[in-house]
Design a protein around this motif. Structure first.
Motif, short mmCIF file in Angstrom:
data_model
loop_
_atom_site.label_atom_id
_atom_site.label_comp_id
_atom_site.label_asym_id
_atom_site.label_seq_id
_atom_site.Cartn_x
_atom_site.Cartn_y
_atom_site.Cartn_z
N UNK A 93 0.86 -1.18 0.00
CA UNK A 93 0.00 0.00 0.00
C UNK A 93 0.90 1.24 0.00
N UNK A 94 0.46 2.31 -0.58
CA UNK A 94 -0.87 2.57 -1.13
C UNK A 94 -1.02 2.16 -2.59
N UNK A 95 0.03 1.52 -3.15
CA UNK A 95 0.00 1.18 -4.56
C UNK A 95 -1.01 0.08 -4.89
N UNK A 96 -1.16 -0.89 -4.00
CA UNK A 96 -2.09 -2.00 -4.26
C UNK A 96 -3.51 -1.47 -4.47
N UNK A 97 -3.94 -0.62 -3.58
CA UNK A 97 -5.31 -0.07 -3.66
C UNK A 97 -5.52 0.67 -4.98
N UNK A 98 -4.54 1.49 -5.38
CA UNK A 98 -4.64 2.25 -6.64
C UNK A 98 -4.68 1.31 -7.84
N UNK A 99 -3.85 0.28 -7.81
CA UNK A 99 -3.81 -0.66 -8.93
C UNK A 99 -5.13 -1.42 -9.06
N UNK A 100 -5.65 -1.92 -7.96
CA UNK A 100 -6.91 -2.67 -8.00
C UNK A 100 -8.04 -1.80 -8.50
N UNK A 101 -8.11 -0.58 -8.01
CA UNK A 101 -9.19 0.33 -8.43
C UNK A 101 -9.18 0.52 -9.94
N UNK A 102 -7.99 0.71 -10.52
CA UNK A 102 -7.90 0.93 -11.96
C UNK A 102 -8.20 -0.34 -12.75
N UNK A 103 -7.60 -1.45 -12.34
CA UNK A 103 -7.71 -2.70 -13.11
C UNK A 103 -9.16 -3.20 -13.14
N UNK A 104 -9.90 -3.00 -12.07
CA UNK A 104 -11.30 -3.44 -12.06
C UNK A 104 -12.14 -2.74 -13.13
N UNK A 105 -11.69 -1.58 -13.56
CA UNK A 105 -12.43 -0.83 -14.59
C UNK A 105 -11.95 -1.16 -16.00
N UNK A 106 -10.85 -1.87 -16.12
CA UNK A 106 -10.30 -2.19 -17.44
C UNK A 106 -11.21 -3.14 -18.20
N UNK A 107 -11.16 -3.03 -19.53
CA UNK A 107 -11.90 -3.91 -20.43
C UNK A 107 -10.94 -4.45 -21.48
N UNK A 108 -11.27 -5.63 -21.97
CA UNK A 108 -10.44 -6.33 -22.95
C UNK A 108 -11.31 -6.85 -24.08
N UNK A 109 -10.72 -7.04 -25.25
CA UNK A 109 -11.32 -7.91 -26.25
C UNK A 109 -11.03 -9.30 -25.71
N UNK A 110 -12.05 -10.14 -25.54
CA UNK A 110 -11.84 -11.42 -24.84
C UNK A 110 -10.86 -12.35 -25.56
#
Length: 132
Positions: A93-110
């Motif tokens: 922390x505090x990097x883990x929280x920032x990374x998780x917040x961003x990655x949860x919003x990411x989208x991919x071509x499956x």
């Protein structure tokens, strides 16, 4: 001080197990069958991150204190390209929280296996570095 947080587009690799299961809704009843995430087979097409995926925000206090770090996450990219699970493999922390917040919003071509969309495990490495 300029800060740099990279949203990885390559350098990711597959990890995890395989199986099948049935989804359970918030109230408990079974939903449509859900395919469990798999390791990405060599012949498959990996998920491709959308260009709109924003990198994590550099935590302000960490920037002020000159702290740097790296977060490594194990994620599941669903058959629809959503990040549906995030596990922390390494990071502070505090990097883990920032990374998780961003990655949860990411989208991919499956990912595609034999031409069909597939849920897969991915490893995402996110460096938090202050440019000097």
């Amino acid at each position: 001080d300029a800060v740099e947080v990279a949203a990885p587009t390559d350098g990711e690799f597959a990890l995890g197990g395989a199986g099948a299961g049935v989804g359970v809704g918030p109230g408990g009843p079974a939903l449509a069958p859900v395919r469990q995430p798999i390791n990405l087979p060599e012949h498959a097409t990996p998920p491709v991150p959308h260009d709109s995926n924003a990198p994590p925000e550099y935590p302000e206090e960490a920037r002020r204190r000159g702290l740097e770090g790296q977060v490594i996450l194990k994620i599941v990219v669903s058959e629809t390209g959503e990040v549906v699970r995030v596990d922390v493999l390494r990071g502070e922390e505090p990097f883990v929280r920032a990374a998780i917040r961003a990655v949860r919003a990411w989208r991919y071509a499956p990912a595609r296996v034999d031409g069909q969309p597939a849920a897969v495990f991915r490893i995402v490495k996110i460096p938090f570095q202050i440019r000097r």
